[in-house]
Motif scaffolding. Structure first.
Motif, PDB file in Angstrom:
ATOM      1  N   ASP A  74       0.982  -1.185  -0.062  1.00 34.01           N
ATOM      2  CA  ASP A  74      -0.069   0.003   0.007  1.00 34.01           C
ATOM      3  C   ASP A  74       0.690   1.226  -0.054  1.00 34.01           C
ATOM      4  N   SER A  75       2.102   1.237   0.847  1.00 33.38           N
ATOM      5  CA  SER A  75       3.011   2.211   0.864  1.00 33.38           C
ATOM      6  C   SER A  75       4.223   1.986   1.321  1.00 33.38           C
ATOM      7  N   ILE A  76       5.161   2.657   0.818  1.00 33.51           N
ATOM      8  CA  ILE A  76       6.826   2.345   1.253  1.00 33.51           C
ATOM      9  C   ILE A  76       7.195   3.563   1.413  1.00 33.51           C
ATOM     10  N   GLN A  77       7.768   3.998   2.495  1.00 32.71           N
ATOM     11  CA  GLN A  77       8.598   5.272   2.928  1.00 32.71           C
ATOM     12  C   GLN A  77       9.725   5.069   3.336  1.00 32.71           C
ATOM     13  N   THR A  78      10.766   5.693   2.647  1.00 35.20           N
ATOM     14  CA  THR A  78      12.067   5.403   2.755  1.00 35.20           C
ATOM     15  C   THR A  78      12.909   6.691   3.029  1.00 35.20           C
ATOM     16  N   LYS A  79      13.367   6.918   4.131  1.00 40.10           N
ATOM     17  CA  LYS A  79      14.320   8.030   4.491  1.00 40.10           C
ATOM     18  C   LYS A  79      15.836   7.409   4.327  1.00 40.10           C
ATOM     19  N   CYS A  80      16.438   8.448   3.749  1.00 39.46           N
ATOM     20  CA  CYS A  80      17.956   7.882   3.649  1.00 39.46           C
ATOM     21  C   CYS A  80      18.849   8.914   4.240  1.00 39.46           C
ATOM     22  N   ASP A  81      19.609   8.490   5.153  1.00 42.25           N
ATOM     23  CA  ASP A  81      20.349   9.429   5.680  1.00 42.25           C
ATOM     24  C   ASP A  81      21.819   9.195   5.097  1.00 42.25           C
ATOM     25  N   ILE A  82      22.618  10.186   4.828  1.00 38.38           N
ATOM     26  CA  ILE A  82      23.874   9.996   4.189  1.00 38.38           C
ATOM     27  C   ILE A  82      25.007  10.701   5.026  1.00 38.38           C
TER      28      ILE A  82
END
Length: 136
Positions: A74-82
Motif C-alpha cells: 500500500d505504501s513504502i516510505q524510505t528516508k536515507c541518511d547520508i
C-alpha cells in the motif's frame, strides 16, 4: 538507457554558487553552494541528491521484490541518511516504513535486506549501507 544532469559552478568554492539541472528538468537551475552543502544555506547539495536517489531507488527495488513474493505494498516510505565526513560519504542508512497487507515481518525484513544489497544505487555506492524497517 542513459540519464544526465548538468552542474554549473561560478566563483570560488566558498563564495561561489552553482546550479543543477536534470534531463527531465525536475531540477531546473536548482541552486547549490558551499553554504547549502556545509551549513544551512538555501539550496540543495550533492549528498542530499544522493540520499534522494538512494531512497527512491531502494523503494522501487523493494516494491519489485515484494511483488515477486506475491504481495502489493500500500505504501513504502524510505528516508536515507547520508553520512559525509572528511570529504567522503562513509555510510548510507535507510529507514523504511511500509504498509503491506498479508506479509509477515520475517518475509518483509528478508526483502528489505535483499533490496538494500541489490538496488542499483546501493551497488554504485562504495560505502557501508544499513537499514531499519518496520511494518505499519
Amino acid at each position: 538507457m542513459k540519464r544526465n544532469a548538468t552542474a554549473v559552478w561560478k566563483g570560488s568554492v566558498k563564495e561561489g554558487k552553482g546550479t543543477l539541472t536534470t534531463q527531465s528538468t525536475t531540477l531546473n537551475n536548482t541552486q547549490y553552494s558551499f553554504n547549502s552543502r556545509f551549513e544551512d544555506g538555501v539550496g540543495t547539495n550533492p549528498e542530499e541528491l544522493v540520499a534522494a536517489a538512494h531512497s527512491g531507488c531502494f523503494s522501487m527495488q523493494l516494491s519489485a521484490f515484494i511483488g515477486e513474493a506475491g504481495f502489493v505494498a500500500d505504501s513504502i516510505q524510505t528516508k536515507c541518511d547520508i553520512d559525509f565526513q572528511n570529504g567522503s560519504i562513509v555510510s548510507s542508512h535507510l529507514t523504511v516504513e511500509a504498509k503491506i497487507p498479508g506479509i509477515t515481518n520475517e518475509t518483509f525484513q528478508e526483502l528489505v535486506t535483499k533490496a538494500e544489497k541489490n538496488c542499483p544505487i546501493s551497488k554504485l555506492l562504495n560505502t557501508a549501507i544499513s537499514s531499519s524497517a518496520m511494518l505499519v
